[in-house]
Design a protein around this motif. Structure first.
Motif, PDB file in Angstrom:
ATOM      1  N   PRO A 191       0.854  -1.196   0.000  1.00  0.00           N
ATOM      2  CA  PRO A 191       0.000   0.000   0.000  1.00  0.00           C
ATOM      3  C   PRO A 191       0.884   1.239   0.000  1.00  0.00           C
ATOM      4  N   TYR A 192       0.274   2.387  -0.231  1.00  0.00           N
ATOM      5  CA  TYR A 192       1.018   3.639  -0.132  1.00  0.00           C
ATOM      6  C   TYR A 192       0.922   4.069   1.326  1.00  0.00           C
ATOM      7  N   TYR A 193       1.983   3.751   2.077  1.00  0.00           N
ATOM      8  CA  TYR A 193       1.918   3.831   3.531  1.00  0.00           C
ATOM      9  C   TYR A 193       1.535   5.207   4.058  1.00  0.00           C
ATOM     10  N   SER A 194       1.994   6.250   3.393  1.00  0.00           N
ATOM     11  CA  SER A 194       1.798   7.587   3.960  1.00  0.00           C
ATOM     12  C   SER A 194       0.461   8.199   3.567  1.00  0.00           C
ATOM     13  N   LEU A 195      -0.361   7.483   2.791  1.00  0.00           N
ATOM     14  CA  LEU A 195      -1.668   8.015   2.398  1.00  0.00           C
ATOM     15  C   LEU A 195      -2.767   7.281   3.168  1.00  0.00           C
ATOM     16  N   PRO A 196      -3.889   7.964   3.433  1.00  0.00           N
ATOM     17  CA  PRO A 196      -5.033   7.263   4.026  1.00  0.00           C
ATOM     18  C   PRO A 196      -5.524   6.158   3.087  1.00  0.00           C
ATOM     19  N   ALA A 197      -6.191   5.153   3.664  1.00  0.00           N
ATOM     20  CA  ALA A 197      -6.591   3.988   2.866  1.00  0.00           C
ATOM     21  C   ALA A 197      -7.381   4.392   1.624  1.00  0.00           C
ATOM     22  N   PHE A 198      -8.354   5.293   1.769  1.00  0.00           N
ATOM     23  CA  PHE A 198      -9.182   5.601   0.592  1.00  0.00           C
ATOM     24  C   PHE A 198      -8.413   6.403  -0.437  1.00  0.00           C
ATOM     25  N   LYS A 199      -7.405   7.159   0.003  1.00  0.00           N
ATOM     26  CA  LYS A 199      -6.585   7.903  -0.957  1.00  0.00           C
ATOM     27  C   LYS A 199      -5.689   6.960  -1.755  1.00  0.00           C
ATOM     28  N   ASN A 200      -5.439   5.756  -1.208  1.00  0.00           N
ATOM     29  CA  ASN A 200      -4.685   4.759  -1.951  1.00  0.00           C
ATOM     30  C   ASN A 200      -5.353   4.434  -3.283  1.00  0.00           C
ATOM     31  N   LEU A 201      -6.679   4.508  -3.297  1.00  0.00           N
ATOM     32  CA  LEU A 201      -7.403   4.125  -4.506  1.00  0.00           C
ATOM     33  C   LEU A 201      -7.444   5.254  -5.529  1.00  0.00           C
ATOM     34  N   ILE A 202      -7.089   6.470  -5.114  1.00  0.00           N
ATOM     35  CA  ILE A 202      -7.065   7.571  -6.073  1.00  0.00           C
ATOM     36  C   ILE A 202      -6.064   7.264  -7.184  1.00  0.00           C
ATOM     37  N   ILE A 203      -4.984   6.565  -6.821  1.00  0.00           N
ATOM     38  CA  ILE A 203      -3.919   6.335  -7.795  1.00  0.00           C
ATOM     39  C   ILE A 203      -4.384   5.417  -8.944  1.00  0.00           C
ATOM     40  N   ALA A 247     -13.827   6.043  -4.550  1.00  0.00           N
ATOM     41  CA  ALA A 247     -12.879   5.235  -3.769  1.00  0.00           C
ATOM     42  C   ALA A 247     -13.560   4.656  -2.537  1.00  0.00           C
ATOM     43  N   ILE A 248     -14.345   5.480  -1.829  1.00  0.00           N
ATOM     44  CA  ILE A 248     -15.029   4.993  -0.630  1.00  0.00           C
ATOM     45  C   ILE A 248     -16.035   3.901  -1.010  1.00  0.00           C
TER      46      ILE A 248
END
Lengths: 336, 255
Positions: free
Chosen positions: B92-104, B130-131
Motif C-alpha cells: 500500500p502507499y503507507y503515507s496516504l489514508p486507505a481511501f486515498k490509496n485508490l485515487i492512484i 474510492a469509498i
C-alpha cells in the motif's frame, strides 16, 4: 510522592476535521488563516522594513531565491522520492538562457525570464530523463554531477563568454519590482505546491515515492509522472536562475555553484522535510545566518555546521513539524 | 465460465543465473473461471505471475491476452488492458489514508476511460468512488478505517486494499498472489465471498495459494508447479491425487 506526567491534548476546534467547519465561526477562521496570514504579511513587509538597511534587501531577494529552490528540492525528495541535487543545474541553465535571450536576442526581461524558465525546464528534464530509473543516492550523485559537467563544458569550449561569463544583462527597472517579483512568485509557488501535492495528480506522485511498483501495476506510466515532477521542479529552479541573472546583470560559471544545491537541502533539514513551508522557513533562517557570519570569514563554516548538526541531533523532525504539532495540540502536566 | 481463452501462456522459461525458475510452462485460462496455481516454496509461482504481468521479461515463450501478444509489454500497458495483479508482500502507499490509496488506480488512463467523474481536491468525486469501492471490499464506510493511514492497517485490511486497487481498474483478469496467506480463519472466511462475487461479476481470477483447503473451495481448475515445471493440471481432486504432486509436497518414498 506525587507523580506527574506530560499529557498532550488536541485543541478542541472543529476545524481540525478539515470540513465545512472551517467557516463556522470567526475563531475557527482565525485558527486556519492566522499562520498563513502571518507568513504572507511578514514576507510582504520585509522590503519595506529593510528600507532602513538597504544592504539587507539583497539578502531578502536571496532568501526568496533559495526558498524557491528549497521548495523544489522538498517537492522532489519528499513527495516524489527523487533526491535531486540539481539545484545548481536548474539555476545555471535558467540563468544562462535568460542571458542569451536578453543580450544576444535582445528580448526585454519580461519576455526573457518566462522564455528561459520554460525552455530551461525542458532542457533540464531532457537531461535528467535518462537517469530517472535510478533511485536514492545514485540519482543524487548523477544530478550533482550535471552542474559540474556544464561548467566544464562552458570553460573548455569557451562558449557563452567562457570563464568571463555574459555581462550587460538588463536589470529590473526599479527596486520594488525586483523585490516583489521574487516574493510574490515564491508565495505563489509555495501555496501552489501545497495545493498541488494534495490534488489527485499529486497523490499519484506521492504514491511513486511510497512504492513505484504498485503505481506501475495500477496502469500508470511511472516515467511520465517522474518527468512531469522534474519538469515542475526545474520550472521553479530555472526561474530562480533567470531572476539571479537579471539581479546581478551577469551570468557566469558562479551560477553552477554547489551552494544552489546544498543550501536548499540544509534548509529542508532544518525546516522539516515534507512540509514545503518548512523549506521556506529554513531558508529564512539559514541565508541571513550565513550573511551575519560573513564577518567571521572561514570560521563561519564551523558555526554553520554546528547549527546543522544540532538540528539533526536534537530536532531531526525540523522546525515546521514541531511548530505544527504545538499549534494543533497543547501539553499539560497531569497527575497519575 | 465459457470456452473463450482469455490468458494463454505458451512455453514460458526463465533462468536467474544458473537457477531455472521456470521451465517451459504452458497453460490456458478461460474467461470467467477461477484458476488456482499451487506448488511448494520456491517452485516459481510468483515468478510466473511476474512474467505474465510484465515485471520480469521471460527468456522464452509467449503470453497472449485475448488476441493480443502482451509478452514484451511494459507493466503499465499490461495493467491498462485489464490484466492486474496483487502483490504477495502488500504494497500500500503507507503515507496516504486507505481511501486515498485508490485515487492512484482511479487516476490511471484505464479508470478514467470508464469513470465520468471529475477529479481533484480534498473532496473530489474520485474520493466518493474510492469509498464506494472500499465499502464493497469490506471497509465499513461509517467507521474510521477507510480514513486511517494505510501503513497502520492490520494485514487483513491491507490484503483487501491490494484487491481494491485491482478492482478500481475494472480489470478483466486479476492475478492474486497469495491473498489468503497471513490471514486468520475468520478473515479468510470474510474474503471468500469477495472472491466469489468478483467471479460472478465476470472477472477471471488466477489465484496463487498455499492455503489449499480454501483455494479448493473456490477454484474451478488447479495447476501444480514444482521446481519451475508444470506437474499437473485439472480438477482439484485429480491434482491432489497425482503422484508427482504428492511427491512434491510430501517427499518421495523412494530412497
Amino acid at each position: 510522592m506525587e507523580m506527574k506526567r506530560k499529557e498532550r491534548i488536541d485543541r478542541g476546534l472543529k476545524v481540525r476535521t478539515e470540513g465545512i467547519y472551517a467557516i463556522s465561526s470567526f475563531k475557527e477562521i482565525a485558527y486556519l488563516i492566522g499562520p498563513r496570514l502571518l507568513l504572507i504579511g511578514g514576507v510582504m513587509l520585509l522590503p519595506l522594513i529593510f528600507e532602513v538597511a538597504p544592504y539587507w534587501k539583497r539578502v531578502v531577494n536571496y532568501m526568496c531565491v533559495y526558498a524557491i529552490l528549497a521548495i523544489a528540492f522538498d517537492f522532489l525528495a519528499n513527495y516524489v522520492g527523487l533526491v535531486c541535487l540539481g539545484g545548481a543545474l536548474f539555476v545555471g541553465v535558467g540563468g544562462y538562457l535568460t542571458a542569451i535571450f536578453n543580450t544576444y536576442l535582445s528580448l526585454p526581461f519580461y519576455l526573457s525570464i518566462p522564455f528561459a524558465t520554460v525552455s530551461g525546464a525542458c532542457i533540464c528534464t531532457v537531461i535528467i530523463l535518462p537517469c530517472l530509473p535510478l533511485r536514492g543516492v545514485y540519482f543524487a550523485i548523477v544530478t550533482l554531477m550535471y552542474p559540474i559537467l556544464f561548467s566544464r563544458i562552458i570553460e573548455a569550449f569557451n562558449i557563452f563568454g567562457g570563464t568571463n561569463g555574459i555581462s550587460g544583462i538588463d536589470s529590473f527597472p526599479n527596486q520594488y519590482l525586483e523585490q516583489y517579483l521574487i516574493i510574490i512568485v515564491m508565495l505563489v509557488v509555495l501555496f501552489g505546491m501545497r495545493r498541488f501535492v494534495n490534488e489527485d495528480v499529486g497523490l499519484v506522485l506521492r504514491g511513486i515515492k511510497d512504492n513505484d511498483q504498485s503505481v506501475r501495476a495500477s496502469g500508470i506510466n511511472v516515467t511520465h509522472m517522474k518527468c512531469m515532477a522534474v519538469f515542475i521542479a526545474s520550472l521553479m529552479g530555472c526561474f530562480a536562475g533567470a531572476y539571479i541573472s537579471h539581479l546581478y546583470m551577469f551570468a557566469g560559471l558562479s551560477l553552477f555553484a554547489l551552494d544552489f544545491s546544498i543550501i536548499p537541502i540544509a534548509a529542508v533539514v532544518m525546516g522539516g522535510g515534507g512540509t514545503l513551508v518548512g523549506a521556506v522557513i529554513g531558508c529564512f533562517i539559514l541565508v541571513p545566518l550565513s550573511e551575519v557570519l560573513r564577518d567571521f570569514g572561514s570560521f563561519r563554516i564551523v558555526i554553520y555546521s554546528v547549527t546543522l548538526t544540532g538540528f539533526i541531533v536534537f530536532k531531526s523532525e525540523g522546525i515546521m513539524v514541531y511548530l505544527q504539532r504545538k499549534y494543533h495540540q497543547f501539553e499539560r502536566w497531569a497527575k497519575i | 465460465m465459457s470456452d473463450t481463452v482469455i490468458i494463454s501462456v505458451k512455453g514460458i522459461s526463465k533462468t536467474f543465473g544458473g537457477l531455472k525458475a521456470l521451465i517451459d510452462v504452458s497453460f490456458d485460462v478461460f474467461q470467467g473461471e477461477i484458476y488456482g496455481i499451487i506448488g511448494p516454496n520456491g517452485s516459481g509461482k510468483t515468478t510466473l505471475v511476474n512474467c505474465i504481468t510484465g515485471f520480469i521479461r521471460p527468456d522464452k515463450g509467449h503470453v497472449r491476452f485475448r488476441d493480443e501478444e502482451i509478452t514484451q509489454w511494459p507493466v503499465h500497458k499490461i495493467a491498462g488492458v485489464g490484466v492486474t495483479r496483487t502483490f504477495q508482500l502488500m504494497r500500500p502507499y503507507y503515507s496516504l489514508p486507505a481511501f486515498k490509496n485508490l485515487i492512484i488506480p482511479l487516476w490511471s488512463p484505464r479508470a478514467k476511460k470508464y469513470g465520468g467523474w471529475r477529479g481533484g481536491g480534498r473532496h473530489g468525486d474520485r474520493d466518493t468512488v474510492a469509498i464506494d469501492i472500499l465499502e464493497e471490499i469490506g471497509f465499513e464506510r461509517e467507521s474510521r478505517v477507510p480514513y486511517k493511514l494505510a501503513g497502520t492497517l492490520p494485514t487483513g485490511y491491507q490484503k483487501r486494499l491490494e484487491l481494491a486497487r485491482c478492482i478500481a481498474l475494472r480489470p478483466d483478469v486479476i492475478f492474486c498472489d497469495e491473498v489468503f496467506s497471513g490471514l486468520s480463519m475468520s478473515e479468510i472466511a470474510g474474503m471468500i465471498p469477495l472472491i466469489e462475487r468478483l467471479k460472478m461479476d465476470g472477472v477471471t481470477l488466477v489465484m496463487i495459494e498455499h492455503r489449499l483447503r480454501e483455494l479448493f473451495r473456490v477454484a474451478d481448475r488447479i495447476m501444480a508447479l514444482n521446481f519451475g515445471e508444470k506437474i499437473a493440471e485439472g480438477y482439484y481432486k485429480d491434482v491432489i491425487e497425482d503422484k508427482r504432486v504428492k511427491e512434491a509436497y510430501l517427499g518421495s518414498e523412494e530412497v
